[in-house]
Design an enzyme around this catalytic site. Structure first.
Site, PDB file in Angstrom:
ATOM      1  N   ASP A 196     -48.828 -27.681 -37.704  1.00 16.35           N
ATOM      2  CA  ASP A 196     -47.688 -28.411 -37.133  1.00 16.35           C
ATOM      3  C   ASP A 196     -47.086 -27.545 -36.036  1.00 16.35           C
ATOM      4  OD1 ASP A 196     -45.415 -30.249 -36.840  1.00 16.35           O
ATOM      5  OD2 ASP A 196     -46.026 -30.998 -38.805  1.00 16.35           O
ATOM      6  N   HIS A 270     -47.128 -32.804 -32.497  1.00 15.66           N
ATOM      7  CA  HIS A 270     -46.930 -31.720 -33.467  1.00 15.66           C
ATOM      8  C   HIS A 270     -47.898 -30.564 -33.230  1.00 15.66           C
ATOM      9  CE1 HIS A 270     -43.793 -33.501 -35.961  1.00 15.66           C
ATOM     10  NE2 HIS A 270     -44.462 -34.643 -36.007  1.00 15.66           N
ATOM     11  N   GLU A 334     -45.633 -39.206 -34.544  1.00 24.09           N
ATOM     12  CA  GLU A 334     -44.571 -38.678 -33.697  1.00 24.09           C
ATOM     13  C   GLU A 334     -45.089 -37.950 -32.455  1.00 24.09           C
ATOM     14  OE1 GLU A 334     -41.155 -38.024 -37.078  1.00 24.09           O
ATOM     15  OE2 GLU A 334     -42.605 -36.413 -36.885  1.00 24.09           O
TER      16      GLU A 334
HETATM   17  C1  TNX Z   1     -41.453 -37.159 -40.617  1.00 21.01           C
HETATM   18  S1  TNX Z   1     -43.866 -38.190 -42.091  1.00 21.01           S
HETATM   19  C2  TNX Z   1     -42.595 -36.445 -40.297  1.00 21.01           C
HETATM   20  C3  TNX Z   1     -42.671 -35.011 -40.621  1.00 21.01           C
HETATM   21  C4  TNX Z   1     -41.370 -34.510 -41.190  1.00 21.01           C
HETATM   22  C5  TNX Z   1     -40.828 -35.508 -42.189  1.00 21.01           C
HETATM   23  C6  TNX Z   1     -39.592 -35.046 -42.897  1.00 21.01           C
HETATM   24  C7  TNX Z   1     -44.465 -37.798 -40.745  1.00 21.01           C
HETATM   25  C8  TNX Z   1     -45.764 -38.329 -40.474  1.00 21.01           C
HETATM   26  N1  TNX Z   1     -43.754 -37.044 -39.879  1.00 21.01           N
HETATM   27  O1  TNX Z   1     -43.069 -34.288 -39.483  1.00 21.01           O
HETATM   28  O2  TNX Z   1     -41.606 -33.279 -41.787  1.00 21.01           O
HETATM   29  O3  TNX Z   1     -40.554 -36.720 -41.525  1.00 21.01           O
HETATM   30  O4  TNX Z   1     -39.255 -35.854 -43.976  1.00 21.01           O
END
Ligand code: TNX
Length: 493
Positions: A196, A270, A334
């Protein structure tokens, strides 16, 4: 799932009433499909009891020693294991059960024998877990087993638990403990979030800077990302990674417990840790630093640079050597499109691919679909299938074989099943274990924030009523996730 809650309540009631006999309780978590008591003298487990398994069957031999070690841990009593048949008091492990569900088992207790019959050695393993859990840890010496016939099989083939070791790093020993906890709960998939923004945690021989540079961050945010401003940092360098030897050891450890590890390399977003190690893979090519705080960052892997694809293929080459899992997780969540919109290379790629956007989806979103598909095709040649977070649906152009992990709610999973893509349900409001368990936030440890009580977890039904029975078949199962922005220690995890 409601039944589970009642069984937990029943257990509590029994404990409160200080009932002494029988203290073995088969209503464990997860609750077996059927528990039918028979009217016989109970089976009393003692030091003379022998666990037997079929001669020459290495898996069953391992199962037998697991059971012996659980009994020893719980009661302090050493129990012998033995190949072949025996007279006298015994626990017999076998795989004669006929059941299309290979993870099914039947657990039968009579006055002088306990039999765990599985449709496969994995089934026997789950029967062993049920037997182990039925022993009341508050009365571990009272090993009096009421006679019973238990028939059980999991409803879903995919029963997962995830763990983020990027935001915080956890040792090999703790990962093994974590796997033990999964086994205890009859879970069979461990989704290991290895990379990440805040740290790359797996040794890749061809790209040593991923761990030399990408596994270390300068410092870590103190307090909450959104609530504690201005941001303060602890000033302490933080890092850690697993060598390939350690990875192999953990994969084997999980395999012995019938758990498949699904590694995740999160791309194309990420990826700050990657860019810090290899800045040429980013759109701007400079000024990157491994993340020291949480959230979503604009700097992502450049999707217009062929070097990015070469990098990914090399990484997935080494990854697939280490992890035998059929499923490989490629993240996909994301990924802001800010850089791609401005990047000449990404724009050239969009043009070359003829991506125009379709009113609902931008060309950049379609580019994300292209990245996913390209890696998917690459992994397919190796006989692997990809899982991605529900954002992979974004460009509406993923292949029919991609598996969608529905986290932003159930919509992604529903949409996937409706278009006949397989899906795994992990909606955050029901299955994010990094959320608060208690209602009063002032009594909770620092966390990402939402309130998610145990009851809501139990009540979660993976197959949404909106799906037809035919579409429901595309739901492989469910998974809970443990993200570790605010979870820094094994005790908290
Ligand atoms: C969303 S779930 C994210 C993570 C974070 C998390 C915290 C996901 C695919 N992405 O990067 O750690 O929320 O709850």
């Amino acid at each position: 799932m409601k039944k589970l809650l009642f069984s937990t309540l029943a257990l509590c009631l029994m404990a409160c009433c200080k009932e002494t006999k029988p203290v073995v309780n088969y209503e464990v978590i997860p609750l077996p499909q059927s528990i039918e008591y028979t009217e016989q003298e109970p089976f009393q487990l003692d030091a003379k009891t022998v666990i037997t398994y079929p001669q020459g069957n290495a898996l069953q031999e391992k199962n037998a020693s697991f059971l012996a070690s659980y009994i020893q841990e719980l009661s302090g009593m050493p129990i012998k294991t033995q190949a072949g048949v025996t007279n006298g008091k015994r626990i017999v492990l076998k795989t004669d059960l006929q059941n299309a569900n290979q993870e099914a088992y039947q657990l039968t207790v009579t006055s002088d024998q306990i039999t765990i019959d599985g449709a496969s050695p994995a089934g026997v393993f789950y029967g062993i877990q049920t037997l182990r859990k039925s022993i009341d840890v508050t009365h571990p010496k009272a090993l009096v087993f009421p006679t019973v016939v238990i028939n059980d099989a999991p409803r879903f083939a995919y029963r997962g638990m995830h763990f983020d070791v990027s935001r915080h790093f956890f040792t090999v020993d703790f990962i093994k403990q974590y796997i033990d906890i999964l086994a205890l709960h009859n879970l069979n998939k461990f989704h290991w979030h290895l990379t990440d923004d805040q740290g790359w945690r797996i040794e890749i021989k061809k790209y040593p800077r991923l761990t030399e540079v990408g596994s270390m961050r300068k410092e870590t945010l103190i307090g909450h990302l959104l609530k504690d401003k201005p941001h303060q940092f602890d000033g302490k360098p933080y890092g850690g990674f697993y060598t390939q030897e350690q990875i192999k050891e953990i994969v084997k450890y999980a395999q012995d417990r019938y758990i498949t590890i699904i590694p995740e390399i999160d791309i194309p977003g990420h990826t700050l840790a990657v860019l810090t190690a290899y800045p040429e893979l980013g759109c701007t090519g400079k000024d990157y630093a491994v993340g020291t705080k949480w959230g979503v960052f604009d700097d992502v892997l450049c999707a217009g640079n062929e070097a990015s694809y070469k990098f990914l293929e090399d990484v997935f080459d080494e990854l697939t050597e280490l992890f035998p899992s059929k499923y490989i997780h490629i993240g996909g969540d994301e990924c802001p499109k800010t850089r791609w919109k401005e990047c000449p290379k990404c724009q050239a790629k969009i043009k070359a691919l003829g991506l125009k956007g379709d009113g609902e989806h931008t060309a950049e979103q379609q580019l994300q679909g292209y990245v996913v598909s390209r890696i998917e095709q690459f992994l397919k040649k190796k006989g692997r299938e990809v899982i991605g977070w529900d954002e992979i649906l974004e460009g509406n152009n993923i292949s029919q074989d991609a598996i969608v992990m529905s986290w932003r709610g159930t919509e992604g999973g529903i949409a996937a099943a409706q278009r006949h893509n397989r899906a795994i349900m992990t909606p955050h409001y029901s299955l994010y274990f990094d959320y608060n368990q208690g209602e009063d936030p002032s009594k909770e440890p620092l966390s990402i924030g939402e309130y998610l009580p145990v009851k809501k977890v139990y009540d979660y039904e993976p197959i949404d009523p909106k799906l037809t029975p035919e579409q429901g078949k595309y739901i492989l199962g469910a998974q809970a996730n443990l993200w570790t922005e605010y979870i820094a220690s094994p005790a908290h995890a």
